[in-house]
Motif scaffolding. Structure first.
Motif, PDB file in Angstrom:
ATOM      1  N   ASN A  74       1.002  -1.196  -0.038  1.00  0.00           N
ATOM      2  CA  ASN A  74      -0.047  -0.127  -0.167  1.00  0.00           C
ATOM      3  C   ASN A  74       0.888   1.246  -0.195  1.00  0.00           C
ATOM      4  OD1 ASN A  74      -2.381  -1.817   0.134  1.00  0.00           O
ATOM      5  ND2 ASN A  74      -2.954  -0.778   1.878  1.00  0.00           N
ATOM      6  N   SER A  75       0.649   2.199  -0.871  1.00  0.00           N
ATOM      7  CA  SER A  75       1.630   3.196  -1.174  1.00  0.00           C
ATOM      8  C   SER A  75       0.910   4.430  -2.053  1.00  0.00           C
ATOM      9  CB  SER A  75       2.942   2.735  -1.537  1.00  0.00           C
ATOM     10  OG  SER A  75       2.817   2.251  -2.867  1.00  0.00           O
ATOM     11  N   ILE A  76       1.489   5.521  -1.975  1.00  0.00           N
ATOM     12  CA  ILE A  76       1.098   6.330  -3.127  1.00  0.00           C
ATOM     13  C   ILE A  76       1.591   5.922  -4.595  1.00  0.00           C
ATOM     14  CG2 ILE A  76       1.549   8.741  -3.877  1.00  0.00           C
ATOM     15  CD1 ILE A  76       1.678   9.521  -1.168  1.00  0.00           C
ATOM     16  N   GLU A  77       2.752   5.280  -4.527  1.00  0.00           N
ATOM     17  CA  GLU A  77       3.194   4.775  -5.887  1.00  0.00           C
ATOM     18  C   GLU A  77       2.136   3.970  -6.698  1.00  0.00           C
ATOM     19  OE1 GLU A  77       6.833   6.006  -3.642  1.00  0.00           O
ATOM     20  OE2 GLU A  77       4.825   5.056  -3.313  1.00  0.00           O
ATOM     21  N   LEU A  78       1.744   2.989  -5.773  1.00  0.00           N
ATOM     22  CA  LEU A  78       0.778   2.078  -6.400  1.00  0.00           C
ATOM     23  C   LEU A  78      -0.375   2.710  -7.042  1.00  0.00           C
ATOM     24  CD1 LEU A  78      -0.190  -1.334  -4.869  1.00  0.00           C
ATOM     25  CD2 LEU A  78      -1.764   0.067  -6.166  1.00  0.00           C
ATOM     26  N   LEU A  79      -0.993   3.558  -6.224  1.00  0.00           N
ATOM     27  CA  LEU A  79      -2.363   4.412  -7.085  1.00  0.00           C
ATOM     28  C   LEU A  79      -1.878   5.028  -8.011  1.00  0.00           C
ATOM     29  CD1 LEU A  79      -4.317   5.155  -3.565  1.00  0.00           C
ATOM     30  CD2 LEU A  79      -4.868   3.594  -5.330  1.00  0.00           C
ATOM     31  N   VAL A  80      -0.512   5.773  -7.904  1.00  0.00           N
ATOM     32  CA  VAL A  80      -0.326   6.712  -9.145  1.00  0.00           C
ATOM     33  C   VAL A  80       0.048   5.736 -10.399  1.00  0.00           C
ATOM     34  CG1 VAL A  80       1.553   8.220 -10.073  1.00  0.00           C
ATOM     35  CG2 VAL A  80       0.675   8.598  -7.692  1.00  0.00           C
ATOM     36  N   THR A  97       1.869  -8.640  -2.364  1.00  0.00           N
ATOM     37  CA  THR A  97       3.479  -8.674  -1.753  1.00  0.00           C
ATOM     38  C   THR A  97       3.767  -9.646  -0.570  1.00  0.00           C
ATOM     39  OG1 THR A  97       2.983  -6.849  -0.445  1.00  0.00           O
ATOM     40  CG2 THR A  97       3.924  -6.279  -2.754  1.00  0.00           C
ATOM     41  N   LYS A  98       2.719  -9.904   0.014  1.00  0.00           N
ATOM     42  CA  LYS A  98       2.686 -10.572   1.496  1.00  0.00           C
ATOM     43  C   LYS A  98       2.654 -12.043   0.876  1.00  0.00           C
ATOM     44  CE  LYS A  98       1.651  -7.393   4.898  1.00  0.00           C
ATOM     45  NZ  LYS A  98       0.981  -7.167   6.204  1.00  0.00           N
ATOM     46  N   ARG A  99       1.675 -12.500   0.374  1.00  0.00           N
ATOM     47  CA  ARG A  99       1.124 -13.912  -0.008  1.00  0.00           C
ATOM     48  C   ARG A  99       1.541 -14.571  -1.069  1.00  0.00           C
ATOM     49  NH1 ARG A  99      -3.506 -11.172   2.286  1.00  0.00           N
ATOM     50  NH2 ARG A  99      -3.220 -11.744   4.765  1.00  0.00           N
ATOM     51  N   ASP A 100       1.986 -13.856  -2.267  1.00  0.00           N
ATOM     52  CA  ASP A 100       2.095 -14.393  -3.460  1.00  0.00           C
ATOM     53  C   ASP A 100       3.538 -15.093  -3.490  1.00  0.00           C
ATOM     54  OD1 ASP A 100       0.006 -14.167  -4.819  1.00  0.00           O
ATOM     55  OD2 ASP A 100       0.450 -12.142  -5.926  1.00  0.00           O
ATOM     56  N   THR A 101       3.828 -16.203  -3.618  1.00  0.00           N
ATOM     57  CA  THR A 101       4.869 -17.111  -3.787  1.00  0.00           C
ATOM     58  C   THR A 101       5.403 -16.762  -5.405  1.00  0.00           C
ATOM     59  OG1 THR A 101       3.902 -19.255  -4.824  1.00  0.00           O
ATOM     60  CG2 THR A 101       4.108 -18.725  -2.133  1.00  0.00           C
ATOM     61  N   ILE A 102       6.729 -17.379  -5.294  1.00  0.00           N
ATOM     62  CA  ILE A 102       7.449 -17.115  -6.719  1.00  0.00           C
ATOM     63  C   ILE A 102       6.676 -17.775  -7.546  1.00  0.00           C
ATOM     64  CG2 ILE A 102       9.604 -17.584  -8.034  1.00  0.00           C
ATOM     65  CD1 ILE A 102      11.233 -17.522  -5.406  1.00  0.00           C
ATOM     66  N   ASP A 103       6.169 -18.908  -7.189  1.00  0.00           N
ATOM     67  CA  ASP A 103       5.214 -19.667  -8.417  1.00  0.00           C
ATOM     68  C   ASP A 103       4.074 -18.883  -8.614  1.00  0.00           C
ATOM     69  OD1 ASP A 103       4.643 -22.185  -9.953  1.00  0.00           O
ATOM     70  OD2 ASP A 103       3.237 -22.519  -8.100  1.00  0.00           O
ATOM     71  N   ASP A 104       3.404 -18.351  -7.702  1.00  0.00           N
ATOM     72  CA  ASP A 104       2.190 -17.466  -7.954  1.00  0.00           C
ATOM     73  C   ASP A 104       2.268 -16.266  -8.925  1.00  0.00           C
ATOM     74  OD1 ASP A 104       0.655 -19.047  -6.060  1.00  0.00           O
ATOM     75  OD2 ASP A 104       1.129 -17.749  -4.341  1.00  0.00           O
ATOM     76  N   ILE A 105       3.452 -15.899  -8.664  1.00  0.00           N
ATOM     77  CA  ILE A 105       3.945 -14.471  -9.437  1.00  0.00           C
ATOM     78  C   ILE A 105       3.967 -15.076 -10.829  1.00  0.00           C
ATOM     79  CG2 ILE A 105       5.610 -12.898  -9.615  1.00  0.00           C
ATOM     80  CD1 ILE A 105       5.772 -12.629  -6.744  1.00  0.00           C
ATOM     81  N   LYS A 106       4.693 -16.028 -11.057  1.00  0.00           N
ATOM     82  CA  LYS A 106       5.024 -16.828 -12.197  1.00  0.00           C
ATOM     83  C   LYS A 106       3.577 -16.872 -12.997  1.00  0.00           C
ATOM     84  CE  LYS A 106       7.857 -20.190 -14.769  1.00  0.00           C
ATOM     85  NZ  LYS A 106       6.881 -21.088 -15.356  1.00  0.00           N
ATOM     86  N   LEU A 116       5.807  -5.924 -18.389  1.00  0.00           N
ATOM     87  CA  LEU A 116       6.827  -5.338 -17.398  1.00  0.00           C
ATOM     88  C   LEU A 116       6.119  -5.675 -15.976  1.00  0.00           C
ATOM     89  CD1 LEU A 116       9.216  -3.368 -17.240  1.00  0.00           C
ATOM     90  CD2 LEU A 116       7.613  -1.379 -17.147  1.00  0.00           C
ATOM     91  N   THR A 117       7.151  -5.858 -15.113  1.00  0.00           N
ATOM     92  CA  THR A 117       6.748  -5.737 -13.523  1.00  0.00           C
ATOM     93  C   THR A 117       7.307  -4.608 -12.828  1.00  0.00           C
ATOM     94  OG1 THR A 117       6.523  -8.187 -13.411  1.00  0.00           O
ATOM     95  CG2 THR A 117       6.978  -7.067 -11.564  1.00  0.00           C
ATOM     96  N   LEU A 118       6.368  -3.740 -12.270  1.00  0.00           N
ATOM     97  CA  LEU A 118       7.096  -2.815 -11.478  1.00  0.00           C
ATOM     98  C   LEU A 118       7.168  -2.977 -10.215  1.00  0.00           C
ATOM     99  CD1 LEU A 118       5.476   0.247 -13.622  1.00  0.00           C
ATOM    100  CD2 LEU A 118       7.845  -0.898 -13.738  1.00  0.00           C
ATOM    101  N   ASN A 119       8.233  -2.757  -9.325  1.00  0.00           N
ATOM    102  CA  ASN A 119       8.217  -2.793  -8.104  1.00  0.00           C
ATOM    103  C   ASN A 119       9.200  -1.763  -7.304  1.00  0.00           C
ATOM    104  OD1 ASN A 119      11.106  -3.703  -8.141  1.00  0.00           O
ATOM    105  ND2 ASN A 119      10.369  -5.785  -8.752  1.00  0.00           N
ATOM    106  N   PRO A 120       9.349  -1.493  -6.049  1.00  0.00           N
ATOM    107  CA  PRO A 120      10.118  -0.619  -5.636  1.00  0.00           C
ATOM    108  C   PRO A 120      11.565  -0.755  -5.898  1.00  0.00           C
ATOM    109  CG  PRO A 120       8.797  -1.349  -3.919  1.00  0.00           C
ATOM    110  CD  PRO A 120       8.642  -2.344  -5.073  1.00  0.00           C
ATOM    111  N   LYS A 121      12.204  -1.778  -6.472  1.00  0.00           N
ATOM    112  CA  LYS A 121      13.393  -1.988  -6.952  1.00  0.00           C
ATOM    113  C   LYS A 121      13.897  -0.972  -8.217  1.00  0.00           C
ATOM    114  CE  LYS A 121      14.518  -5.957  -4.293  1.00  0.00           C
ATOM    115  NZ  LYS A 121      14.890  -7.337  -4.012  1.00  0.00           N
ATOM    116  N   ASN A 122      12.834  -1.048  -8.937  1.00  0.00           N
ATOM    117  CA  ASN A 122      12.932  -0.528 -10.472  1.00  0.00           C
ATOM    118  C   ASN A 122      12.000   0.650 -10.571  1.00  0.00           C
ATOM    119  OD1 ASN A 122      10.422  -1.728 -10.806  1.00  0.00           O
ATOM    120  ND2 ASN A 122      11.179  -3.305 -12.215  1.00  0.00           N
ATOM    121  N   PHE A 123      11.154   0.971  -9.771  1.00  0.00           N
ATOM    122  CA  PHE A 123      10.398   2.361 -10.103  1.00  0.00           C
ATOM    123  C   PHE A 123      10.393   3.222  -8.560  1.00  0.00           C
ATOM    124  CE2 PHE A 123       6.312   4.814 -10.054  1.00  0.00           C
ATOM    125  CZ  PHE A 123       6.648   5.341 -10.899  1.00  0.00           C
TER     126      PHE A 123
END
Length: 756
Positions: A74-80, A97-106, A116-123
């Motif tokens: 939950n963040s300003i970035e997500l809504l923007v 971000t809490k419950r999705d496993t690597i397999d879930d995300i894939k 594209l996947t955006l997260n705090p590391k690349n955006f």
């Protein structure tokens, strides 16, 4: 239902109007866990931010129709990011971000075909500023309509994998407009986001707030103890919760009293899971704030029905008591259908069905969602009755077998699949929902074991599964771990003629008394002995405090304590929800000689218990403590303040022990668990733990008599320490481990020598 008339023509144009008409007003504000303001953005600055993010998206090669995964808390970035994408026609796919496993995300990103996947590391906003300064102006193809796909949200279905609901911007606008009207949202309001923004609830309530020109306050996450502090400091006028939060807050009156003068909260929406009328009434009696129940699903962009705000006080109370889900929302057509698709009359029970501009286009995986007449079938059993000239709807239960735990949909078959991956001893497993006061429903697993020939073997299988689940394996999220297990035979599984498991039938037939709490080792009339997991936050906090109280000054920090709990095996003695004692163990496959020639640090992995091995054949108790432990008196502290006595020889320590002068040695030497004798000394180890001044660095390895196959129930007439050792013996016998050691210390040695 009237023909849908959108309240806005396009999203970007609406944002421009807001920036022009109320540019200085706050649209988004982020807060700390305790409600301290971190950042706020005005409508004018928000428009500029949307334009920058839009330009950056085009620079990154994104086009209308492309799908992007958004992996933000939950963040300003997500809504923007979301609102900018929708303004262009780019589709957002939020991830948990809490419950999705690597397999879930894939699975989700591949099924949605995200670019594209955006997260705090690349955006972040600094990144886009640097890019735009370098590349200059970029034309942005803002969408001029609302009928394009905007959002894909995954919702658990009756199949093992979650289904991706495809929602158009029109769906979101229609539902948001209905919520705005339902809650009378205006520019004077502040909505506090409590639920996760990858969930349709917060997504649609934020959008409704935007349509009302309101402000949105974003704390990092829900906190039971900080809820009222967040409400007070954000100046929130309304929020949206699930029944679990209602349940939590009925015991938080003290937190409310601390800040009640600053609370502006006028009304709360409650839904996303079955609501308990008694808890709602208790909440309102305490805080004098109305809760309005709403009903809907991800597939309907959230709300389908809701309790009207204009009903009299008497009718409102009656609707709460009867647990009504209210009347249809502004842009929702609702009915109850029979199994053959016929509309039912008042008080007739059937499946709730929905039509209208709020309903999704379909699932991206192509799963069936609509009946031949175009009704979205919710899978919920319902009926309606007329009150005045309005239809009020009531739910009776779910036709589908989804478990709703604290507002989160959980797929039984998905949990079943993960349990079988975790434990090869499982032959068949049926996951069902059982009533729970806090979460509404909890997860129970009914298991048929491979080659379970007798009760002893079944008991061992059950304990092994408990051990595996207590360590939070990566194959299953902590939220999906069953709260209960029960062993059943294959012929107890109810089947249809096509061999489909009837989980609802099993849930109604199963003997609830046979359900074993997944964390429970054993219990008597005084204590329940349970395994501690690091995700059990209330017990973790109490156990951490008790550990450091008993072992002071040999304390550890919380980060190491989490490792300690997750790697090893810690049993708690609990009573009425309170931690009264703990015992920690490692399971090992090294020989007795190797144990005897190890230091305390080596045995415990420097207090991380990383030395514990699942397939070991011995149990080593390495720490024990109880709530009745008393720290040294002032007189004892004065003795310890004098110069440290000279380290005694092994012969002197042995004499001290054999003379019965050490309480810890006497404790372990005493008979327990129905055995004829207690633990015997295997070896005295000087300098095994130099930092332990109370024992002058000595440790002692003691071994209890070999255990039999008989179950050992802790004797409630003995001390809590004895009962904890007996619970460890119980655990060992269930795991078919016969050798129990205590890697302990002569804790009174320094005190004895000092006084002497």
């Amino acid at each position: 239902m009237d023909k849908f008339t959108p309240p806005i023509q396009n999203l970007y144009g609406y944002l421009k109007d807001l920036a022009m008409n109320q540019g200085g007003k706050t649209v988004l504000a982020s807060y700390s866990k305790i409600g301290e303001l971190i950042e706020e953005i005005s409508y004018k600055d928000f428009l500029q931010l949307v334009e920058k993010v839009g330009a950056w998206m085009i620079y990154k090669g994104l086009n209308p129709g492309d799908r992007i995964a958004i992996q933000f808390p939950n963040s300003i970035e997500l809504l923007v990011l979301s609102w900018t994408a929708w303004s262009i026609g780019i589709v957002s796919v939020p991830l948990d971000t809490k419950r999705d496993t690597i397999d879930d995300i894939k699975y989700k990103t591949e099924l949605a075909n995200t670019k594209l996947t955006l997260n705090p590391k690349n955006f972040n906003f600094e990144i886009i500023n640097e890019v735009l300064e370098a590349v200059g102006n970029i034309d942005i193809p803002w969408k001029e309509s609302l009928d394009h796909e905007a959002l894909i949200l995954f919702t658990s279905g009756t199949t093992g994998r979650p289904k991706g609901a495809s929602l158009s911007l029109q769906n979101l606008i229609a539902n948001g407009d209905g919520i705005r009207e339902w809650f009378s949202i205006t520019s004077d309001d502040i909505f506090m986001v409590i639920l996760p923004l990858h969930h349709i609830n917060s997504t649609s309530f934020c959008f409704a707030s935007l349509l009302g020109g309101a402000s949105i306050a974003i704390p990092p996450a829900y906190s039971a103890s900080q809820f009222w502090a967040q409400v007070a400091r954000t100046k929130a006028t309304f929020t949206s919760i699930v029944p679990t939060i209602c349940y939590d807050q009925t015991s938080m009156l003290g937190e409310y009293v601390k800040c009640h003068e600053s609370v502006r909260l006028k009304k709360i929406q409650i839904g996303s899971a079955p609501v308990k009328p008694s808890e709602v009434q208790k909440f309102m009696d305490l805080y004098k704030i109305r809760l309005y129940q709403g009903y809907g699903q991800t597939e309907t962009a959230l709300r389908v029905t809701g309790i009207p705000h204009d009903v009299s006080e008497d009718l409102y109370k009656k609707l709460i008591q009867e647990n009504s889900i209210g009347v249809p929302m502004k842009w929702a057509e609702v009915t109850v259908l029979s199994s053959d698709g016929q509309k039912l009359k008042e008080d007739e029970e059937g499946e709730l069905a929905v039509k209208g501009p709020i309903v999704m286009k379909g699932y991206i995986g192509g799963e069936k969602a609509f009946n031949p007449d175009g009704w979205f079938m919710t899978g919920d059993l319902a009926y309606f009755k007329m009150i005045g000239d309005r239809k009020f709807y009531y739910l009776l239960g779910r036709l589908k077998e989804i478990i709703i735990k604290g507002g989160v949909n959980i797929s039984p078959s998905a949990v079943e699949d993960r349990l079988k991956q975790i434990d090869s001893n499982i032959d068949k497993v049926c996951v069902i929902g059982v009533p729970d006061d806090r979460y509404g429903e909890e997860i129970a697993a009914a298991i048929v074991w491979h080659n379970a020939k007798n009760e002893t073997q079944i008991s061992r299988f059950e304990v092994e599964l408990k051990r595996k689940l207590a360590s939070e394996p990566s194959q299953i999220s902590a939220y999906e771990i069953p709260a209960y297990i029960v062993t059943i035979s294959e012929d107890e599984i109810p089947m249809t003629s096509t061999r489909k498991v009837q989980r609802s039938v099993l849930a109604s037939q199963i003997d609830k008394k046979k359900l074993q709490p997944i964390l429970q080792i054993t219990k008597n009339n005084m204590y329940e002995f349970i395994l501690l997991k690091s995700n059990n936050k209330p017990y973790m906090k109490r156990a951490f405090e008790l550990y450091n109280h008993c072992w002071d000054p040999l304390t550890i920090d919380m980060n190491k304590f989490v490792q300690y709990i997750d790697n090893g095996t810690t049993i708690l003695a609990t009573k009425d929800g309170k931690v009264e004692g703990f015992l920690s163990m490692v399971i090992t496959d090294i020989s007795e000689d190797e144990i005897a020639n190890s230091t305390y640090s080596q045995i415990t992995g420097d207090l991380t218990l990383s030395t514990s091995k699942e397939q070991g054949d011995k149990v080593i108790c390495v720490a024990i403590g109880s709530s009745n432990y008393e720290k040294k008196s002032v007189l004892d502290q004065q003795f310890n303040a004098v110069s440290k006595p000279q380290t005694p020889t092994e012969e002197e320590v042995l004499k001290y022990l054999n003379d019965g002068l050490d309480s810890v040695y006497k404790f372990h030497s005493g008979a327990k668990g129905g055995l004829s004798e207690g633990a015997s000394l295997i070896k005295l180890m000087p300098n095994s733990r130099p930092e332990d001044e109370s024992s002058m660095g000595y440790n002692m390895l003691m071994k209890y008599p070999s255990l039999t196959e008989l179950e050992i129930i802790p004797n409630s007439s003995r001390s809590i320490g004895v009962q904890l050792i007996e619970s460890a013996m119980n655990y060992a016998t269930k795991c078919t481990l016969r050798d129990v050691y205590a890697f302990s210390r002569p804790a009174g040695l320094k005190e004895y020598l000092t006084k002497k």
